[in-house]
Design a protein around this motif. Structure first.
Motif, PDB file in Angstrom:
ATOM      1  N   SER A 120     -23.235 -13.693  20.963  1.00 42.87           N
ATOM      2  CA  SER A 120     -21.816 -14.018  20.917  1.00 42.87           C
ATOM      3  C   SER A 120     -20.970 -12.758  20.868  1.00 42.87           C
ATOM      4  O   SER A 120     -19.957 -12.639  21.569  1.00 42.87           O
ATOM      5  CB  SER A 120     -21.527 -14.903  19.702  1.00 42.87           C
ATOM      6  N   TRP A 121     -21.401 -11.795  20.058  1.00 42.41           N
ATOM      7  CA  TRP A 121     -20.650 -10.544  19.952  1.00 42.41           C
ATOM      8  C   TRP A 121     -20.717  -9.751  21.246  1.00 42.41           C
ATOM      9  O   TRP A 121     -19.761  -9.101  21.641  1.00 42.41           O
ATOM     10  CB  TRP A 121     -21.189  -9.728  18.782  1.00 42.41           C
ATOM     11  N   ASP A 124     -18.290 -11.265  23.728  1.00 45.78           N
ATOM     12  CA  ASP A 124     -16.915 -10.985  23.330  1.00 45.78           C
ATOM     13  C   ASP A 124     -16.520  -9.553  23.687  1.00 45.78           C
ATOM     14  O   ASP A 124     -15.439  -9.298  24.227  1.00 45.78           O
ATOM     15  CB  ASP A 124     -16.746 -11.232  21.840  1.00 45.78           C
ATOM     16  N   ASN A 125     -17.406  -8.601  23.405  1.00 46.36           N
ATOM     17  CA  ASN A 125     -17.069  -7.199  23.630  1.00 46.36           C
ATOM     18  C   ASN A 125     -17.118  -6.805  25.102  1.00 46.36           C
ATOM     19  O   ASN A 125     -16.425  -5.871  25.520  1.00 46.36           O
ATOM     20  CB  ASN A 125     -17.993  -6.296  22.805  1.00 46.36           C
ATOM     21  N   THR A 127     -15.790  -8.349  27.378  1.00 49.24           N
ATOM     22  CA  THR A 127     -14.481  -8.613  27.976  1.00 49.24           C
ATOM     23  C   THR A 127     -13.628  -7.347  28.002  1.00 49.24           C
ATOM     24  O   THR A 127     -12.645  -7.271  28.754  1.00 49.24           O
ATOM     25  CB  THR A 127     -13.732  -9.712  27.204  1.00 49.24           C
TER      26      THR A 127
END
Length: 267
Positions: A120-121, A124-125, A127
């Protein structure tokens, strides 16, 4: 400031310090978290971790032919860790370097973190790091306590768990590692400068990545371990500027002499 604990106050960013819960009495995050810059130290490359897909990996699998950036983080930390990684990936997006020439490894210091959280991280990063080759270069790793502890101890990353806040006190910094698995540089955030990342990776790779201009810049800039940044070598820059001035003047004098001789022969 004692030798070894070299983080400037502005670079000591702590998850626990930003928590609304009170730390336990006697717990001082600013003495528990620090960087001991063990430049040249060898990393434990064969300890087991899990990547964001749940696959068993080691640091050795990411090194060998390319340098790496290692970011020790607490994936469960919703405070400074998110800010640190956002700053890192924003800066990476502006370096102009080919992500296939180095690896980025966000390594969790919390043994409770899971591959699902790491995945998930990562999404997110990414992006913020918009190069289409970035997903193959960026990995989020989780491991048991001993693997993370051995890695952070080897590179001098000091942190401590505070039970009262259920968070970790730790510095905000990333390590740059040579292809053969030795600590080359610490870069302190926030924010991270794209130029510092570019120079550190060029230096760690012994010039195999980056451009000729990057290698020339390293002649005029030096790494300062107290600040984790690159700054101009003033004396060398002045000497280089003075040498260039002398060459330009010599060229101008030579040109004028030749012109004068030409006019004399015509007269």
């Amino acid at each position: 400031m004692t030798r070894g604990a070299v983080l400037p106050i502005m670079a000591v960013a702590l998850c626990a310090a930003l928590s609304p819960a009170a730390a336990k009495p006697g717990f001082d995050p600013f003495t528990s978290a620090a960087i001991e810059p063990r430049l040249g130290a060898a990393l434990p490359k064969d300890d087991p971790f899990l990547d964001e897909a749940g696959a068993k990996v080691t640091l050795a699998g990411y090194l060998g032919r390319r340098p790496a950036i290692i970011a020790p983080v607490d994936i469960g930390c919703t405070n400074i860790c998110g800010v640190t990684l956002a700053g890192l990936f924003d800066a990476l997006d502006r370096t102009g370097l080919d992500p296939s020439t180095f690896a980025v490894l966000a390594v969790s210091i919390d043994p409770r973190d899971t591959p699902a959280a790491a995945r998930s991280w990562k999404l997110d990063n990414l992006t913020r790091y918009r190069d289409p080759r970035a997903p193959q270069a960026v990995h989020f790793l989780v491991g048991d306590g001993p693997s993370s502890t051995r890695l952070t101890a080897a590179i001098g990353f000091r942190y401590a768990y505070d039970a009262a806040t259920d968070q970790y006190a730790h510095p905000a910094a990333v390590a740059v590692v040579t292809p053969d698995g030795h600590l080359a540089r610490w870069l302190y955030g926030y924010p991270f400068e794209p130029s510092d990342i570019r120079l550190a990776l060029t230096e760690a790779s012994a010039g195999t990545i980056g451009t000729l201009a990057d290698r020339l810049w390293l002649l005029c800039y030096r790494y300062d371990p107290a600040t984790g940044t690159y700054s101009a070598r003033v004396n060398q820059a002045l000497e280089a500027g003075g040498g260039l001035t002398v060459l330009l003047l010599a060229g101008l004098v030579l040109m004028l002499l030749r012109r004068e001789r030409r006019h004399g022969s015509v007269g």
